[in-house]
Scaffold this active site. Structure first.
Site, PDB file in Angstrom:
ATOM      1  N   CYS A  42      77.112  51.252  50.087  1.00 38.77           N
ATOM      2  CA  CYS A  42      78.210  52.001  49.629  1.00 38.77           C
ATOM      3  C   CYS A  42      78.303  53.514  49.868  1.00 38.77           C
ATOM      4  O   CYS A  42      79.193  53.863  50.443  1.00 38.77           O
ATOM      5  CB  CYS A  42      78.118  51.908  48.102  1.00 38.77           C
ATOM      6  SG  CYS A  42      79.660  52.590  47.273  1.00 38.77           S
ATOM      7  N   CYS A  47      81.899  52.033  50.791  1.00 41.75           N
ATOM      8  CA  CYS A  47      83.069  52.479  49.993  1.00 41.75           C
ATOM      9  C   CYS A  47      83.267  53.886  49.874  1.00 41.75           C
ATOM     10  O   CYS A  47      84.295  54.413  50.086  1.00 41.75           O
ATOM     11  CB  CYS A  47      82.932  51.918  48.425  1.00 41.75           C
ATOM     12  SG  CYS A  47      81.292  51.761  47.712  1.00 41.75           S
ATOM     13  N   LYS A  50      84.507  55.045  53.456  1.00 39.25           N
ATOM     14  CA  LYS A  50      85.609  54.285  53.579  1.00 39.25           C
ATOM     15  C   LYS A  50      86.863  54.926  52.897  1.00 39.25           C
ATOM     16  O   LYS A  50      88.045  54.835  53.309  1.00 39.25           O
ATOM     17  CB  LYS A  50      85.669  52.945  53.473  1.00 39.25           C
ATOM     18  CG  LYS A  50      86.652  51.958  53.768  1.00 39.25           C
ATOM     19  CD  LYS A  50      86.396  50.490  53.954  1.00 39.25           C
ATOM     20  CE  LYS A  50      85.216  49.902  53.340  1.00 39.25           C
ATOM     21  NZ  LYS A  50      85.735  49.821  51.976  1.00 39.25           N
ATOM     22  N   TYR A 176      89.172  42.383  52.122  1.00 40.53           N
ATOM     23  CA  TYR A 176      89.468  43.726  51.927  1.00 40.53           C
ATOM     24  C   TYR A 176      88.828  44.660  52.953  1.00 40.53           C
ATOM     25  O   TYR A 176      89.552  45.622  53.169  1.00 40.53           O
ATOM     26  CB  TYR A 176      88.968  44.120  50.547  1.00 40.53           C
ATOM     27  CG  TYR A 176      87.353  44.279  50.282  1.00 40.53           C
ATOM     28  CD1 TYR A 176      86.653  45.437  50.298  1.00 40.53           C
ATOM     29  CD2 TYR A 176      86.735  43.030  50.130  1.00 40.53           C
ATOM     30  CE1 TYR A 176      85.481  45.467  50.210  1.00 40.53           C
ATOM     31  CE2 TYR A 176      85.234  43.147  50.014  1.00 40.53           C
ATOM     32  CZ  TYR A 176      84.477  44.409  50.106  1.00 40.53           C
ATOM     33  OH  TYR A 176      83.184  44.546  49.854  1.00 40.53           O
ATOM     34  N   GLU A 180      91.617  47.125  54.728  1.00 42.80           N
ATOM     35  CA  GLU A 180      91.434  48.480  54.574  1.00 42.80           C
ATOM     36  C   GLU A 180      91.194  49.413  55.823  1.00 42.80           C
ATOM     37  O   GLU A 180      91.923  50.412  56.178  1.00 42.80           O
ATOM     38  CB  GLU A 180      90.137  48.779  53.680  1.00 42.80           C
ATOM     39  CG  GLU A 180      90.289  48.594  52.200  1.00 42.80           C
ATOM     40  CD  GLU A 180      89.015  48.574  51.405  1.00 42.80           C
ATOM     41  OE1 GLU A 180      89.295  48.995  50.352  1.00 42.80           O
ATOM     42  OE2 GLU A 180      88.129  48.564  52.004  1.00 42.80           O
ATOM     43  N   HIS A 434     106.658  58.616  30.583  1.00 41.77           N
ATOM     44  CA  HIS A 434     107.750  58.675  31.504  1.00 41.77           C
ATOM     45  C   HIS A 434     108.185  59.867  32.151  1.00 41.77           C
ATOM     46  O   HIS A 434     107.912  60.906  31.696  1.00 41.77           O
ATOM     47  CB  HIS A 434     109.034  58.183  30.923  1.00 41.77           C
ATOM     48  CG  HIS A 434     110.311  58.123  31.485  1.00 41.77           C
ATOM     49  ND1 HIS A 434     110.488  56.961  32.138  1.00 41.77           N
ATOM     50  CD2 HIS A 434     111.365  58.807  31.720  1.00 41.77           C
ATOM     51  CE1 HIS A 434     111.695  57.011  32.938  1.00 41.77           C
ATOM     52  NE2 HIS A 434     112.322  58.027  32.455  1.00 41.77           N
ATOM     53  N   GLU A 439     103.855  53.217  33.464  1.00 41.08           N
ATOM     54  CA  GLU A 439     104.769  52.707  31.999  1.00 41.08           C
ATOM     55  C   GLU A 439     105.184  51.153  32.255  1.00 41.08           C
ATOM     56  O   GLU A 439     105.558  50.794  31.216  1.00 41.08           O
ATOM     57  CB  GLU A 439     105.718  53.642  31.826  1.00 41.08           C
ATOM     58  CG  GLU A 439     106.864  53.768  32.805  1.00 41.08           C
ATOM     59  CD  GLU A 439     107.956  54.577  32.254  1.00 41.08           C
ATOM     60  OE1 GLU A 439     108.378  54.338  31.104  1.00 41.08           O
ATOM     61  OE2 GLU A 439     108.592  55.136  33.486  1.00 41.08           O
TER      62      GLU A 439
END
Length: 450
Positions: A42, A47, A50, A176, A180, A434, A439
């Protein structure tokens, strides 16, 4: 028997370091062996770097989008060398943090390869050590299929060490990691091809998410589906890729992202009572104990959920089982949020619609696909998706899925709610912020299917 250590951890990735730190804090005598780099996949080749590269790739679209908001940015140039140098500095900093965490907690470190040499025994070169408990946290390693010319292919490990990025690149895979990197290369302005043998990307994700991301990735890179590499030939000007369909093209580099395998080779497993599954992962029980008494394993090497936070939780649980008071607790693998840092991002928590239909007698599905406010001025034809899957009997939200910018940041709070048992009614009764994309989670009123 007088052991050298109470706990010996092989592998200083996320799970191993967390287990070592926790055990040492609980008073255990702990040692860790790591032959490569502290922090594991990682931190070093996964991760973290990356995600940094993904940030870099996003700037191309940000610069383009800014024109609709009145900005005139000229002279844009990308320098791979600067990105790599800065990435390396950050990874070195994180390596130092992992080392310091172990040192500060009194953990003995061996920067060498360790192997099992029998029950409760470890061999490090000529040294022989013993431990009451041993934890294997060695992780996984990229796997490359065997075909003519596969020796010319690189994996995600090598990408982060490259000093120069070719003008054209090809990524193989549909998971993934492949998605990616295809997004990263395309975002950095390189001519990018993504090859996947399936008919749409990201097997295992919700089908609506797969449909949307396959379409959107296909607008950014050259996407070749239902095909695979037959062979690769090396020429002075680059690589020539030939597919099973007969399609042939030139590329500067081929990245194989076709999967990872548990890193159990040359670990001395033949000296203990350990069983591997068909993928080569160590089989453990719900306390992460193997068939050998006192021998535990966590993280990617046990092939459960290959995510860093999961390895952290598993490692801590082992340490607290052995040296603390949490002797009966177990880790739930339900509602684990995950993200794919492609362009746009994806994040999911809980069940896909297909999984929910197989598990629950009645479900409601809420779906909203829309163009975010930002894109109305940028002019970019990029849509977002928000989806909720609800158990109609209890009203609980059992699946949540997002395709949008910063999807992972949005999903973390949703995951907390889902793990607390939140119902669709509670989502509906929550006031939205908002105008935000988030939302939409609390404004979905009409199910699209039952």
């Amino acid at each position: 028997m007088d052991f050298d250590y109470d706990l010996f951890v092989i592998g200083a990735g996320s799970g191993g370091v967390r287990a070592a730190r926790t055990a040492a804090n609980l008073g255990a005598r702990v040692a860790v062996a790591e032959e490569r780099y502290f922090g594991g996949t990682c931190v070093n080749v996964g991760c973290v770097p990356k995600k940094l590269y993904s940030y870099a790739a996003h700037f191309k679209e940000d610069f383009e989008d800014s024109a609709g908001f009145g900005w005139n940015i000229s002279g844009r140039e990308f320098d791979w060398h600067i990105l790599k140098v800065n990435k390396d500095k950050e990874i070195n900093r994180l390596n130092g943090i992992y080392r310091n965490l172990l040192e500060e907690n009194g953990v003995t470190m061996y920067c060498q390869r360790a192997r099992l040499s029998g029950p409760q025994c470890i061999a490090i070169e000529e040294k022989r050590l013993s431990a009451r408990y041993i934890l294997l946290a060695v992780g996984g390693w990229p796997w490359i299929p065997d075909y003519p010319g596969s020796e010319f292919v690189v994996t995600s490990n090598e990408i982060f060490a490259m000093d120069k990025l070719p003008e054209s690149l090809t990524v193989v895979g549909g998971g993934y990691i492949a998605v990616e990197f295809a997004s990263i290369f395309g975002g950095l302005g390189r001519e990018t091809t993504l090859i996947y043998r399936g008919n749409k990307l990201l097997r295992g994700f919700d089908e609506d998410v797969r449909d949307m991301i396959t379409a959107q990735i296909g607008e950014r890179v050259r996407l070749i589906l239902e095909d695979d590499i037959r062979e690769i030939a090396k020429q002075d000007t680059g690589l020539v890729v030939t597919l099973n369909s007969g399609t042939e093209f030139k590329t500067g580099l081929v990245l194989s992202a076709t999967g990872r395998k548990p890193l159990t080779a040359d670990l001395g497993l033949e000296t203990v009572d350990v069983e591997l599954d068909k993928k080569g992962a160590i089989i453990v029980n719900d306390r992460y104990e193997s068939g050998e008494n006192g021998l535990f394993a966590v993280g990617d090497v046990i092939n459960r959920v290959a995510l860093t936070p999961v390895a952290l939780a598993e490692g801590e649980l082992v340490a607290r089982h052995l040296f603390g008071t949490q002797t009966g607790s177990t880790l739930s693998y339900e509602n684990i949020p995950t993200a794919v840092f492609c362009h746009p991002n994806i994040s999911s928590c809980g069940l896909t619609e297909t999984q929910a239909r197989a598990k629950y007698p009645e479900i409601d599905v809420y779906l909203s696909s829309f163009r975010p406010l930002k894109q109305t001025l940028s002019g970019r034809e990029q849509h977002s998706l928000i989806k909720l899957v609800v158990d109609r009997v209890s009203g609980r939200v059992i699946g949540a899925h997002i395709v949008a910018e910063e999807a992972g940041e949005l999903m973390q709070g949703i995951a907390v709610a889902m793990n607390a048992g939140a119902t669709k009614e509670q989502f509906d009764n929550t006031i939205g912020i908002h105008p935000t994309l988030a939302e939409e989670f609390v404004t979905l009123r009409t199910p699209v299917s039952h």
